[in-house]
Enzyme design. Structure first.
Site, PDB file in Angstrom:
ATOM      1  N   VAL A   1      20.689  -6.304  33.785  1.00 59.01           N
ATOM      2  CA  VAL A   1      21.570  -5.220  34.086  1.00 59.01           C
ATOM      3  C   VAL A   1      21.907  -4.957  32.405  1.00 59.01           C
ATOM      4  CG1 VAL A   1      23.847  -4.328  34.544  1.00 59.01           C
ATOM      5  CG2 VAL A   1      22.467  -5.695  36.193  1.00 59.01           C
ATOM      6  N   ASP A   2      22.067  -5.890  31.538  1.00 61.02           N
ATOM      7  CA  ASP A   2      21.907  -5.663  30.185  1.00 61.02           C
ATOM      8  C   ASP A   2      20.950  -4.929  29.592  1.00 61.02           C
ATOM      9  OD1 ASP A   2      24.773  -6.423  29.204  1.00 61.02           O
ATOM     10  OD2 ASP A   2      24.505  -8.585  29.328  1.00 61.02           O
ATOM     11  N   LEU A   3      19.921  -5.481  29.736  1.00 58.52           N
ATOM     12  CA  LEU A   3      18.674  -5.131  29.055  1.00 58.52           C
ATOM     13  C   LEU A   3      18.311  -3.685  29.519  1.00 58.52           C
ATOM     14  CD1 LEU A   3      16.869  -8.537  28.745  1.00 58.52           C
ATOM     15  CD2 LEU A   3      18.303  -7.270  27.026  1.00 58.52           C
TER      16      LEU A   3
END
Length: 405
Positions: free
Chosen positions: A173-175
């Protein structure tokens, strides 16, 4: 040419950990001058997941930090001090982009919110990344990648059938969100070319995770369908999953009738050629029997044998690699996906930004910066004298450890 797509663009980067730094690294790869503003003690990702011995061996930074912070310069600034705020505002006045991932309201309390900075720099692109967005019942809640994997339902479809769901192994999700930040910033810069003014760009872990789950949500909104974990398989087609080989596992994908017929001819016309597997809907209805029949064949062959057979048959297949096998695969190097960073006496591999340009070389990189290592150089570029920088240092603007005794 070298990395000059964003030549002349200055980015003031207040972000930490994963999503923000991953985004600003991409901007740095494209030639932007990224000024990483770190709190006293530094971005906490500098120390993630390492032992003291490993930290000392590789120059005091973790793999997580090394992976996401090349092509930047570091200023360690205490934004709780008046002097630190003054410096931040001065830098923002002559920067093109500000990026932060503080909780909603923090930058405003520091006097560094969008309206504050817009007043001194109307051309500024202010990119804000949060957990759940800046409005709504969860706007003030903190969260990380795992929390949004859970909140979004992503975890509920990840793992093995009839077992507890598991998280995706990477900070997906971050990337994914980092590329949303980059896309928004680039679009806002293009809009500024046309209008002459900047704007606020917002993204979040929530928006990123929802984008990852988009077709699952749409299916639910259509008729209430909610899928469960299926291991490496999915509900869209079969076969489309990992199958056992004699010495590992191979993913085999034959989602169309033509591809299925080629797979049948290559692996087992007698075992797989029956009417129960003939059409797309037949195969989905008889998924368990099909997987068992294909597995009975694949487990008698090595991964190399299976890949050779299926490549000849023009069926999509790939070995399930370990991290080491994937990282050292010659194809990764062939497409320019590995960059080498000189970190002290070590040369450490780093994954390149996920695109290439025909007319611009973005492979020239600098190693992630030492904490606060560029304070004097950068502040001199912004017009501060040696005496002024010394006064800031004495006042604790760069952290108490750097204040004069």
């Amino acid at each position: 040419m070298s990395g000059n797509v964003l030549d002349g663009i200055r980015v003031l980067d207040f972000s930490r950990v994963f999503a923000g730094p991953a985004a600003t690294q991409v901007l740095g790869d494209m030639g932007a001058d990224v000024l990483k503003i770190e709190p006293p003690g530094g971005d906490e990702a500098r120390y993630y997941g390492v032992t003291k011995e490993r930290l000392e061996k590789f120059g005091g930074v973790s793999p997580s930090f090394l992976a996401l912070n090349r092509n930047k310069r570091s200023l360690e600034i205490d934004l709780r001090t008046d002097e630190g705020k003054e410096i931040a505002r001065r830098l923002a006045k002559d920067c093109d982009v500000v990026v932060h991932n503080y909780r909603p309201g923090v930058m405003e309390r520091l006097g560094l919110g969008y309206e504050d900075l817009k007043a001194i720099n109307p051309r500024l692109i202010f990119a804000e990344f949060s957990a759940f967005g800046t409005t709504g019942p969860l706007a003030k809640a903190g969260a990380n990648d795992l929390a949004l994997q859970a909140h979004s339902g992503l975890i509920s479809i990840t793992g093995e059938e009839d077992r507890s769901p598991v998280r995706c192994g990477s900070a997906i999700v971050d990337l994914h969100g980092s590329l949303a930040i980059v896309s928004g910033i680039l679009a806002a810069l293009f809009h500024r070319v046309k209008t002459g003014v900047g704007q606020r760009v917002e993204s979040s872990l929530l928006l990123s995770s929802a984008h990852l789950m988009s077709y699952f949500y749409t299916e639910y909104w259509m008729d209430g369908a909610m899928h469960k974990p299926m291991g490496t398989a999915n509900h869209l087609s079969v076969p489309n999953q990992a199958f056992p080989a004699r010495d590992g596992e191979v993913v085999i994908i034959a989602s169309t009738n033509d591809m299925w017929q080629r797979l049948v001819a290559a692996l087992g016309p007698d075992e797989l050629g029956g009417p129960e597997f003939a059409g797309v809907f037949d195969r989905r209805s008889n998924r368990v029997a099909l997987v068992a029949a294909v597995s009975a064949i694949t487990e008698t062959k090595s991964c190399v044998e299976l890949l050779a057979i299926l490549e000849e048959a023009k069926v999509v297949a790939t070995k399930v690699n370990t991290i080491g096998e994937a990282a050292d695969h010659p194809q990764l190097a062939a497409v320019g996906a590995r960059l080498d960073l000189q970190v002290g006496e070590h040369v450490i591999g780093s994954v390149a930004s996920p695109f290439l340009f025909s007319d611009v070389d973005i492979s020239a990189v600098t190693a992630p910066p030492a904490l606060g290592g560029d304070i004097d150089e950068v502040l001199a570029e912004f017009g501060y004298s040696t005496e002024q920088v010394a006064a800031f240092r004495a006042a604790g603007a760069f952290g108490k450890a750097k204040a004069a005794s």
